[in-house]
Design an enzyme around this catalytic site. Sequence first.
Site, PDB file in Angstrom:
ATOM      1  N   GLY A 170       6.150  73.757 -94.886  1.00 53.89           N
ATOM      2  CA  GLY A 170       4.769  72.617 -94.628  1.00 53.89           C
ATOM      3  C   GLY A 170       4.833  71.977 -96.070  1.00 53.89           C
ATOM      4  N   ASN A 171       3.879  71.969 -97.500  1.00 55.58           N
ATOM      5  CA  ASN A 171       3.908  72.276 -98.320  1.00 55.58           C
ATOM      6  C   ASN A 171       1.954  72.582 -99.246  1.00 55.58           C
ATOM      7  OD1 ASN A 171       2.214  69.858 -98.576  1.00 55.58           O
ATOM      8  ND2 ASN A 171       4.175  69.602 -97.566  1.00 55.58           N
TER       9      ASN A 171
END
Length: 422
Positions: free
Chosen positions: A226-227
Amino acid sequence: MASDKPENRFSQVSSWTGKKILLGITGSIAAYKAAFLLRLLVKAGADVQVLMTAAASDFIGPITLSTLSKRPVLSDIQSESNWNKHVEWGLWADALVVAPATANTLAKMSQGLCDNLLSAVYLSARCPVFVAPAMDVDMWHHPSTRRNITRLQEDGVQFIPVGHGELASGLYGEGRMAEPEEIFAFLTAFFARGKSAELRSPLAGKRVLLTAGPTYEPLDPVRFLGNRSSGKMGVALADVLARRGARVQLILGPSAEKPKEEAVQVWRVQTAQEMLDKALELFPRSDAAVLAAAVADYRPAHPATQKIKKTGDSLLLELEKTPDIAATLGRQKQAGQYLIGFALETEKEEVHARAKLQRKNFDFIVLNSLRDAGAGFQVDTNKITILYPGNKAQTYELKAKEEVAEDIVDALEALVDKENIR
Ligand code: C5P
């Protein structure tokens, strides 16, 4: 914005004057109440065209309705010329109101069937659509009706809540059509909101698609790539757009944020692929798309079906490219549609952002640099530069994300105003 108090300025003007309403009446015992609703609408200054299904005429006579509306009633048993007019009616109206809406008509609408004039007009309508359901309690709670309602809500249809009480069947429960006064009040509130927005924003009534938040790309059933995107900027944009009267459809990745404005329609997605699929579904009917999502560029090429075990000292992951939503929509963009993108850069900011502006066919790109203090992920402020094709650029101060959202929507409004969105 807040200082010119638009609501006060327009409170004298009826939001109904000159409004063109299609009133769809279907075959329910509640059809007689449609006559009261019709009278309220006409008295308020609306121009109402009644569309009846064949079954509706078993419950209420067309003469009553044509007298009240001062227009011939259109029903299924129509001449060829009227049938062909369904597209025209769909374009004519400021709102389509189906009251009462039977389980049968809701099912047809949710499936896109068009075997009568009303359902054909529904499929052709570009205006907001309202339904006031009326049915027996068991029909109302049936899983099939529930599915149809969810689907219609996803398509942007607005439901006027049903009442609770004694039903025509003698049973007691939910499913009673809202009273004509309640339906009228619901519609009045809608147009009053639109009226104040309408007079100041060229975005009022326009469909704006938004992507926001991060994406999570599964590695195995418990882990993902993810980020750090929080979704704050995109959700702030959704609220500002909705307050200006736009019909906002927000595709939101995994984010703790949610819009404050109820009118924003939200779809929750996890992966870049899911975000793309939804965007492709919604974009053809959108007037503009604002792509604020921090979409993963790469995803695990072979996500494991079982949890990956801690066996070796190192683990090599093979990643593959995700679809580029912006570039895909950029290729599909038609005249009269606008596409706005974001670029978060850490070096050679303007050069990289300009390349994206061109490659993805954006009308402008909002650049923020992680080198600016207070800009970027997980913070409540942002500092942006808007880059336009042809070397034009505008730089803004560090501001709260809500204020930045106002600036971005101002820039979109200026574009739309200039080129007069379709
Ligand atoms: O190329 P980059 O990811 O930096 O481009 C950023 C812009 O492109 C943003 O507007 C982002 O929402 C969009 N984007 C996208 N699909 C991707 C990657 C980025 O829509 N797969």
